[in-house]
Design an enzyme around this catalytic site. Sequence first.
Site, PDB file in Angstrom:
ATOM      1  N   HIS A 122      78.128  42.071  -3.445  1.00 37.12           N
ATOM      2  CA  HIS A 122      77.449  40.830  -3.054  1.00 37.12           C
ATOM      3  C   HIS A 122      78.519  39.870  -2.527  1.00 37.12           C
ATOM      4  CE1 HIS A 122      73.254  41.528  -4.431  1.00 37.12           C
ATOM      5  NE2 HIS A 122      73.864  42.526  -5.065  1.00 37.12           N
ATOM      6  N   HIS A 133      79.062  48.337  -3.715  1.00 35.88           N
ATOM      7  CA  HIS A 133      77.840  47.514  -3.538  1.00 35.88           C
ATOM      8  C   HIS A 133      78.261  46.073  -3.829  1.00 35.88           C
ATOM      9  CE1 HIS A 133      73.355  46.826  -4.222  1.00 35.88           C
ATOM     10  NE2 HIS A 133      73.857  45.776  -4.846  1.00 35.88           N
ATOM     11  N   ARG A 173      65.054  46.242  -0.392  1.00 39.19           N
ATOM     12  CA  ARG A 173      64.924  46.158  -1.856  1.00 39.19           C
ATOM     13  C   ARG A 173      65.758  44.998  -2.416  1.00 39.19           C
ATOM     14  NH1 ARG A 173      68.082  45.726  -6.226  1.00 39.19           N
ATOM     15  NH2 ARG A 173      69.561  47.181  -5.311  1.00 39.19           N
ATOM     16  N   ASP A 174      67.056  45.129  -2.381  1.00 37.20           N
ATOM     17  CA  ASP A 174      67.915  44.088  -2.969  1.00 37.20           C
ATOM     18  C   ASP A 174      67.709  42.773  -2.205  1.00 37.20           C
ATOM     19  OD1 ASP A 174      69.854  42.877  -4.526  1.00 37.20           O
ATOM     20  OD2 ASP A 174      71.351  44.427  -4.213  1.00 37.20           O
ATOM     21  N   CYS A 187      70.156  39.327  -7.127  1.00 38.80           N
ATOM     22  CA  CYS A 187      69.399  39.874  -8.244  1.00 38.80           C
ATOM     23  C   CYS A 187      68.734  38.732  -9.000  1.00 38.80           C
ATOM     24  CB  CYS A 187      70.322  40.646  -9.187  1.00 38.80           C
ATOM     25  SG  CYS A 187      69.507  41.173 -10.684  1.00 38.80           S
TER      26      CYS A 187
HETATM   27  P1  HMG Z   1      59.846  46.000 -20.677  1.00 44.90           P
HETATM   28  O1  HMG Z   1      59.013  44.762 -20.747  1.00 44.90           O
HETATM   29  O2  HMG Z   1      60.864  46.228 -21.740  1.00 44.90           O
HETATM   30  O3  HMG Z   1      58.967  47.314 -20.478  1.00 44.90           O
HETATM   31  O4  HMG Z   1      60.595  45.976 -19.284  1.00 44.90           O
HETATM   32  P2  HMG Z   1      57.863  48.000 -21.346  1.00 44.90           P
HETATM   33  O5  HMG Z   1      58.110  49.479 -21.228  1.00 44.90           O
HETATM   34  O6  HMG Z   1      57.774  47.377 -22.698  1.00 44.90           O
HETATM   35  O7  HMG Z   1      56.537  47.645 -20.528  1.00 44.90           O
HETATM   36  C1  HMG Z   1      56.061  46.311 -20.411  1.00 44.90           C
HETATM   37  C2  HMG Z   1      55.014  46.262 -19.313  1.00 44.90           C
HETATM   38  O8  HMG Z   1      55.613  46.599 -18.045  1.00 44.90           O
HETATM   39  C3  HMG Z   1      53.873  47.226 -19.501  1.00 44.90           C
HETATM   40  O9  HMG Z   1      52.740  46.663 -18.868  1.00 44.90           O
HETATM   41  C4  HMG Z   1      54.303  48.417 -18.681  1.00 44.90           C
HETATM   42  O10 HMG Z   1      53.221  49.218 -18.241  1.00 44.90           O
HETATM   43  C5  HMG Z   1      54.954  47.744 -17.506  1.00 44.90           C
HETATM   44  P3  HMG Z   1      51.622  45.858 -19.742  1.00 44.90           P
HETATM   45  O11 HMG Z   1      51.168  46.853 -20.764  1.00 44.90           O
HETATM   46  O12 HMG Z   1      52.321  44.679 -20.340  1.00 44.90           O
HETATM   47  O13 HMG Z   1      50.597  45.498 -18.708  1.00 44.90           O
HETATM   48  N1  HMG Z   1      55.979  48.607 -16.879  1.00 44.90           N
HETATM   49  C6  HMG Z   1      56.002  48.910 -15.582  1.00 44.90           C
HETATM   50  N2  HMG Z   1      55.194  48.565 -14.562  1.00 44.90           N
HETATM   51  C7  HMG Z   1      55.511  49.067 -13.345  1.00 44.90           C
HETATM   52  N3  HMG Z   1      56.570  49.862 -13.110  1.00 44.90           N
HETATM   53  C8  HMG Z   1      57.400  50.201 -14.107  1.00 44.90           C
HETATM   54  C9  HMG Z   1      57.115  49.725 -15.404  1.00 44.90           C
HETATM   55  N4  HMG Z   1      57.727  49.879 -16.582  1.00 44.90           N
HETATM   56  C10 HMG Z   1      57.014  49.180 -17.487  1.00 44.90           C
HETATM   57  N5  HMG Z   1      58.451  50.990 -13.850  1.00 44.90           N
HETATM   58  C11 HMG Z   1      61.520  47.127 -17.408  1.00 44.90           C
HETATM   59  C12 HMG Z   1      61.489  47.012 -18.911  1.00 44.90           C
HETATM   60  C13 HMG Z   1      62.704  48.019 -17.051  1.00 44.90           C
HETATM   61  C14 HMG Z   1      60.227  47.740 -16.907  1.00 44.90           C
HETATM   62  C15 HMG Z   1      61.672  45.696 -16.804  1.00 44.90           C
HETATM   63  O14 HMG Z   1      62.744  45.080 -17.426  1.00 44.90           O
HETATM   64  C16 HMG Z   1      61.915  45.723 -15.324  1.00 44.90           C
HETATM   65  O15 HMG Z   1      61.034  46.091 -14.549  1.00 44.90           O
HETATM   66  N6  HMG Z   1      63.117  45.304 -14.909  1.00 44.90           N
HETATM   67  C17 HMG Z   1      63.485  45.369 -13.504  1.00 44.90           C
HETATM   68  C18 HMG Z   1      64.475  44.312 -13.193  1.00 44.90           C
HETATM   69  C19 HMG Z   1      64.890  44.445 -11.765  1.00 44.90           C
HETATM   70  O16 HMG Z   1      64.227  45.078 -10.955  1.00 44.90           O
HETATM   71  N7  HMG Z   1      66.031  43.809 -11.424  1.00 44.90           N
HETATM   72  C20 HMG Z   1      66.541  43.839 -10.073  1.00 44.90           C
HETATM   73  C21 HMG Z   1      67.089  45.187  -9.707  1.00 44.90           C
HETATM   74  S1  HMG Z   1      68.720  45.492 -10.363  1.00 44.90           S
HETATM   75  C22 HMG Z   1      69.782  44.767  -9.220  1.00 44.90           C
HETATM   76  O17 HMG Z   1      69.357  44.052  -8.349  1.00 44.90           O
HETATM   77  C23 HMG Z   1      71.244  45.115  -9.294  1.00 44.90           C
HETATM   78  C24 HMG Z   1      71.654  46.109  -8.210  1.00 44.90           C
HETATM   79  O18 HMG Z   1      71.381  45.618  -6.914  1.00 44.90           O
HETATM   80  C25 HMG Z   1      73.171  46.388  -8.317  1.00 44.90           C
HETATM   81  C26 HMG Z   1      74.019  45.113  -8.379  1.00 44.90           C
HETATM   82  O19 HMG Z   1      73.920  44.277  -7.462  1.00 44.90           O
HETATM   83  O20 HMG Z   1      74.764  44.992  -9.344  1.00 44.90           O
HETATM   84  C27 HMG Z   1      70.923  47.455  -8.367  1.00 44.90           C
HETATM   85 MG    MG Z   2      72.617  44.255  -5.810  1.00 43.62          MG
END
Ligand code: HMG
Ligand code: MG
Length: 303
Positions: free
Chosen positions: A207, A205, A13-14, A238
């Site tokens: 990096h 966690h 994933r990450d 990320c």
């Molecule tokens: P948004 O644009 O505010 O969401 O995004 P929305 O609810 O307004 O929906 C917009 C569109 O996205 C719609 O589709 C929804 O259906 C779709 P459209 O009508 O435009 O075709 N949608 C989805 N589709 C699939 N799965 C879903 C989903 N939700 C909405 N779950 C949202 C908000 C949270 C969805 C967006 O910002 C997002 O997906 N962000 C993810 C970012 C991400 O994955 N970042 C990396 C992970 S975090 C990380 O790496 C840190 C970590 O490792 C810890 C660390 O290192 O610190 C964990």
């Molecule tokens: Mg991370």
Amino acid sequence: MNEFIKIVEVGPRDGLQNEQQPIDVDTKVGLVERLVAAGVTHIEATSFVSPKWVPQMAGSAEVMRCVPRAAGVHYSALAPNLKGLEAAMAAGCEEVAVFGAASESFSQRNINCSVRESLERFRSVIEVARENKLRVRGYVSCVLGCPYEGQIAPEKVAEVAVIMSEMGCYEISLGDTIGRGNPNTTRLVLEACIRRIPAAQLAGHYHDTYSMAVANIVASLEMGVRTFDSSVSGLGGCPYALGASGNVATEDVVYLLQSLGYDTGIDLQKLIEAGSFISSALSRETSSRVARAMSGGATHRAT
Ligand code: HMG
Ligand code: MG
């Protein structure tokens, strides 16, 4: 018997979420199969996020359907909202992770809402997940620095961690998203959290952007933390944290822990093979110093 340290492998994933090149489902599943063969028992396999935001995590349902369901192996996936949770449940996930932040700017850039709004969202995700017997893990990002705001107060980290813990996350993973921590700052954040959450419910966690992750793990072990997230071959970062490099390499963590007399249940040589598989699939060198030192028939082992 040696004390057991839980490693949560977040490479699939990450590690893969930040890749520029397309990665097919077979490669993702092939990586997970090799991790399982190496004895890894906790694997964050994918995420159910918007494919517009993170295109590399498209195909998550198929990945979840194809990973080997071996006894004692636990899979999890990120789910930022109810839509993600529903997709995760439909794909057979037994555990999801919600991911918040201790930094307002990072929260906005990563999940498009404020920290307060994100916590409200997580409350419903956690409620529905638990009604359906799923376990929920919680992440707090930027605990040792934010790419947009710089330093983050340890108290702010603890505040968010406590809320997520009280909402029902069984474990809180503290993310040094851009690898800015050092052992001293790591201790300060852990002290603030451990005053309110038992160390056994925390995970590190880290990096490895500045090569401080192993040192931060040692500091965390000294503070009683017994769970660490890592990424085979040091893959990852990320996409919404400029300058973030991969997680600390799982090979390096396993070597460290074995050297210190801990048990991880992981076969280091097989883990290096898993790292080699994904590095060749991505046409790149491993970022693991241990894998580099031990590859090519080297026989040196951690003692
Ligand atoms: P948004 O644009 O505010 O969401 O995004 P929305 O609810 O307004 O929906 C917009 C569109 O996205 C719609 O589709 C929804 O259906 C779709 P459209 O009508 O435009 O075709 N949608 C989805 N589709 C699939 N799965 C879903 C989903 N939700 C909405 N779950 C949202 C908000 C949270 C969805 C967006 O910002 C997002 O997906 N962000 C993810 C970012 C991400 O994955 N970042 C990396 C992970 S975090 C990380 O790496 C840190 C970590 O490792 C810890 C660390 O290192 O610190 C964990
Ligand atoms: Mg991370």
